[in-house]
Design a protein around this motif. Structure first.
Motif, PDB file in Angstrom:
ATOM      1  N   LYS A   1      33.308 -22.709 -12.415  1.00 36.38           N
ATOM      2  CA  LYS A   1      34.652 -23.263 -12.384  1.00 36.38           C
ATOM      3  C   LYS A   1      35.266 -23.019 -10.999  1.00 36.38           C
ATOM      4  O   LYS A   1      34.800 -22.188 -10.236  1.00 36.38           O
ATOM      5  CB  LYS A   1      35.519 -22.595 -13.462  1.00 36.38           C
ATOM      6  CG  LYS A   1      35.044 -22.856 -14.879  1.00 36.38           C
ATOM      7  CD  LYS A   1      35.890 -22.114 -15.898  1.00 36.38           C
ATOM      8  CE  LYS A   1      35.565 -20.638 -15.906  1.00 36.38           C
ATOM      9  NZ  LYS A   1      36.221 -19.920 -17.021  1.00 36.38           N
TER      10      LYS A   1
ATOM     11  N   ASP B   1      31.619 -24.694  -3.587  1.00 33.79           N
ATOM     12  CA  ASP B   1      32.780 -24.006  -3.018  1.00 33.79           C
ATOM     13  C   ASP B   1      32.900 -24.349  -1.536  1.00 33.79           C
ATOM     14  O   ASP B   1      31.920 -24.695  -0.881  1.00 33.79           O
ATOM     15  CB  ASP B   1      32.635 -22.498  -3.166  1.00 33.79           C
ATOM     16  CG  ASP B   1      32.639 -22.072  -4.627  1.00 33.79           C
ATOM     17  OD1 ASP B   1      33.525 -22.528  -5.354  1.00 33.79           O
ATOM     18  OD2 ASP B   1      31.741 -21.306  -5.015  1.00 33.79           O
TER      19      ASP B   1
ATOM     20  N   SER C   1      33.059 -16.983 -14.628  1.00 34.13           N
ATOM     21  CA  SER C   1      33.340 -18.126 -13.756  1.00 34.13           C
ATOM     22  C   SER C   1      32.490 -19.357 -14.093  1.00 34.13           C
ATOM     23  O   SER C   1      32.638 -20.401 -13.465  1.00 34.13           O
ATOM     24  CB  SER C   1      33.105 -17.744 -12.288  1.00 34.13           C
ATOM     25  OG  SER C   1      31.738 -17.453 -12.070  1.00 34.13           O
TER      26      SER C   1
ATOM     27  N   GLY D   1      38.082 -21.626 -10.290  1.00 34.23           N
ATOM     28  CA  GLY D   1      38.786 -20.361 -10.145  1.00 34.23           C
ATOM     29  C   GLY D   1      40.118 -20.548  -9.442  1.00 34.23           C
ATOM     30  O   GLY D   1      40.803 -21.556  -9.604  1.00 34.23           O
ATOM     31  N   SER D   2      40.506 -19.560  -8.602  1.00 38.98           N
ATOM     32  CA  SER D   2      41.799 -19.620  -7.925  1.00 38.98           C
ATOM     33  C   SER D   2      41.858 -20.731  -6.888  1.00 38.98           C
ATOM     34  O   SER D   2      42.930 -21.235  -6.558  1.00 38.98           O
ATOM     35  CB  SER D   2      42.112 -18.283  -7.257  1.00 38.98           C
ATOM     36  OG  SER D   2      41.117 -17.963  -6.294  1.00 38.98           O
ATOM     37  N   PHE D   3      40.678 -21.104  -6.373  1.00 33.35           N
ATOM     38  CA  PHE D   3      40.662 -22.161  -5.367  1.00 33.35           C
ATOM     39  C   PHE D   3      40.325 -23.490  -6.030  1.00 33.35           C
ATOM     40  O   PHE D   3      39.254 -24.057  -5.867  1.00 33.35           O
ATOM     41  CB  PHE D   3      39.655 -21.854  -4.262  1.00 33.35           C
ATOM     42  CG  PHE D   3      39.836 -22.737  -3.051  1.00 33.35           C
ATOM     43  CD1 PHE D   3      40.892 -22.537  -2.199  1.00 33.35           C
ATOM     44  CD2 PHE D   3      38.962 -23.781  -2.791  1.00 33.35           C
ATOM     45  CE1 PHE D   3      41.067 -23.356  -1.090  1.00 33.35           C
ATOM     46  CE2 PHE D   3      39.132 -24.596  -1.692  1.00 33.35           C
ATOM     47  CZ  PHE D   3      40.187 -24.384  -0.841  1.00 33.35           C
TER      48      PHE D   3
ATOM     49  N   ALA E   1      45.660 -26.008  -5.074  1.00 36.12           N
ATOM     50  CA  ALA E   1      45.184 -25.313  -3.873  1.00 36.12           C
ATOM     51  C   ALA E   1      44.057 -26.084  -3.205  1.00 36.12           C
ATOM     52  O   ALA E   1      44.001 -26.205  -1.974  1.00 36.12           O
ATOM     53  CB  ALA E   1      44.729 -23.900  -4.222  1.00 36.12           C
TER      54      ALA E   1
ATOM     55  N   GLY F   1      38.583 -27.631 -12.898  1.00 34.69           N
ATOM     56  CA  GLY F   1      39.375 -27.268 -11.733  1.00 34.69           C
ATOM     57  C   GLY F   1      38.840 -27.800 -10.420  1.00 34.69           C
ATOM     58  O   GLY F   1      39.464 -27.617  -9.370  1.00 34.69           O
TER      59      GLY F   1
END
Length: 380
Positions: free
Chosen positions: A4, A376, A289, A6-8, A12, A305
């Motif tokens: 996933k 990523d 994750s 995640g925060s990024f 964002a 995401g």
């Protein structure tokens, strides 16, 4: 396993893409698409792939090595630490394979080889001296793998891996990293719980670990194993993609997208999810994750995401005809051709710029299950 965002992710990631500047970091080369296997699910040589219908064309169309080297010279001048993925088909069938790799090494590029593993033994010394990491496709325990790729192929590949591990130990070298990928499909998902055990039995003296998406290079290993879900789309999304490309980017698409259409995934996704969770738990892998494999296969609108693709800002894809694209699996929107255009003309040109601008606000209908969507920003 895919992860996933995640925060990024979400907003964002959208904001990150809005501010991106083009910086070439990676090339993906398809110097030829010849292959000695006929895997059922392959979008090139499989049941719905284009090459099986036009094998002579696939054999005939291979990149001219001199033209390719001139192009690579310009790219490696731009980035002195370029990453290059060499793939196919089976890349070692390219008639200039060794010359290509030697030239890339002379230009200090880091080379990642995607291979079916069938031809390694003849190239062990060469691989040791030139390849950073290699990804080898194995589709399950012997009977499952052979049913997909041909009788005797599992034995051949494992013997080839033996030779590579032995040479690494003899030289006391860490590289190349050897990663085995099992693509999860209706043909083999029943065998997933037996796969690690089968590999550990076959490679009794080797350290076989599960690939760790968070820290992929930290664990000591002889072999790492990665479970990769089948890339797919629906007929509806494929047709919408063709319409989108024509209307918004003035681009007629090839039949390439049709090789990814799966009308029926053919997987008991809840059973697969349960088996994977048991494997990860027994191996002590943090799965927090990871994408939900049931949702991955049953809800194609869920991108976990992963709202934007950054590949067009950092990667170029060169196909067997010399044509250059931003997308690794879709030979449709073209920047140009290495026989006719320079790297700078294409990388900084109007077509590349227009494509990036379009992707800042819109995703392509084929993007939802592409590996680049699940990469990523640190991957580039």
């Amino acid at each position: 396993m895919l992860t996933k965002a995640g925060s990024f992710g979400g907003t964002a990631l959208v904001e990150h893409v809005q501010n991106l500047k083009p910086e070439i970091k990676q090339l993906t080369l398809f110097p030829s698409e010849m292959c000695n296997y006929r895997c059922s699910f392959c979008h090139i040589w499989g049941e719905t792939g284009w090459a099986l219908k036009e094998p002579q064309r696939a054999i005939r169309e291979q990149l001219d090595i001199d033209v390719l080297k001139r192009f690579l010279h310009d790219v490696t001048e731009e980035n002195k630490n370029l990453s290059v993925i060499v793939t196919g088909g089976e890349p070692m069938l390219y008639k200039h394979f060794t010359e290509l790799v030697e030239y890339l090494r002379s230009r200090k590029a880091n080379i990642y080889l995607l291979t079916n593993g069938s031809l390694i033994k003849k190239q062990v010394q060469f691989i040791m001296e030139n390849i950073v990491a290699m990804n080898i496709s194995i589709d399950g325990p012997e009977e499952f793998h052979d049913s997909i790729r041909g009788k005797g192929s599992f034995k051949t590949i494992c013997e080839n891996i033996d030779a590579l591990i032995e040479e690494k130990r003899r030289r006391k070298k860490m590289f190349p990293f050897i990663n085995i990928t099992m693509v999860l499909s209706k043909y083999n998902y029943h065998s997933i719980k037996d796969f690690l055990g089968a590999l550990r039995e076959r490679f009794k003296d080797a350290n076989v670990v599960l690939h760790d998406s968070k820290n992929p290079w930290l664990k000591r290993r002889d072999l790492s194993v990665n479970f990769a879900p089948l890339l797919f789309t629906t007929q509806e999304r494929g047709l919408a993609y063709a319409e989108q490309m024509k209307e918004h980017l003035n681009c007629d698409v090839s039949a390439g997208w049709q090789g990814f259409v799966e009308e029926d995934i053919g997987i008991d996704t809840l059973a697969l999810k349960k088996d994977l969770e048991e494997i990860w738990d027994s191996e002590g892998v943090d799965t927090s994750s990871f994408v939900d494999i049931h949702e991955y296969f049953t809800d194609i609108d869920n991108v976990f995401g992963r709202t934007k693709c950054v590949a067009p800002w950092h990667e170029m894809v060169i196909r067997r005809t010399g044509e250059v694209y931003p997308c690794v699996d879709l030979p449709d929107y073209k920047y140009g051709n290495i026989y006719e255009n320079t790297f700078q003309e294409m990388w900084e040109g109007e077509r590349a710029t227009s494509f990036r601008e379009y992707l800042k606000t819109t995703n392509l209908m084929m993007c939802n299950r592409c590996t680049r969507m699940f990469a990523d920003k640190e991957s580039y």
